[in-house]
Design an enzyme around this catalytic site. Sequence first.
Site, PDB file in Angstrom:
ATOM      1  N   CYS A  76       0.833  -1.209   0.000  1.00  0.00           N
ATOM      2  CA  CYS A  76       0.000   0.000   0.000  1.00  0.00           C
ATOM      3  C   CYS A  76       0.869   1.263   0.000  1.00  0.00           C
ATOM      4  CB  CYS A  76      -0.919  -0.038   1.219  1.00  0.00           C
ATOM      5  SG  CYS A  76      -1.862   1.469   1.488  1.00  0.00           S
ATOM      6  N   CYS A 119      -0.122   3.831   2.612  1.00  0.00           N
ATOM      7  CA  CYS A 119       0.279   3.375   3.948  1.00  0.00           C
ATOM      8  C   CYS A 119       1.726   3.781   4.216  1.00  0.00           C
ATOM      9  CB  CYS A 119       0.135   1.862   4.070  1.00  0.00           C
ATOM     10  SG  CYS A 119      -1.553   1.269   3.820  1.00  0.00           S
TER      11      CYS A 119
END
Length: 104
Positions: A29, A32
């Site tokens: 991600c 993230c």
Amino acid sequence: MLQELENDTLQQFLADNEKVIVQYGATWCGNCRIMKPKMKRLAGEFEDVKFIYVDAEKFPESRKFAQVTNLPTFAAFKNGTLVNQNQTNKEEILKSLVHEIASN
């Protein structure tokens, strides 16, 4: 300090700490990875709040404590109870979650 969950034991971490901000993320991600340093910075600013990163793919039991449908998801817990959560890549929204539990 930002801690990383190393076992699927978020329940115990929440029981041991009054105020907790959780970042649910994954290695693939991009958002993230962008948000993780922002979490670290906030962790240094709020000593009475614990910050923890949970790999949502590795730890499915820990993921169940918040309604994680997208990553990154940030969840604010107080006394083991989910207070609020948000799926975001905006630092301002993360800060508002922290203030929500830090001020009480």
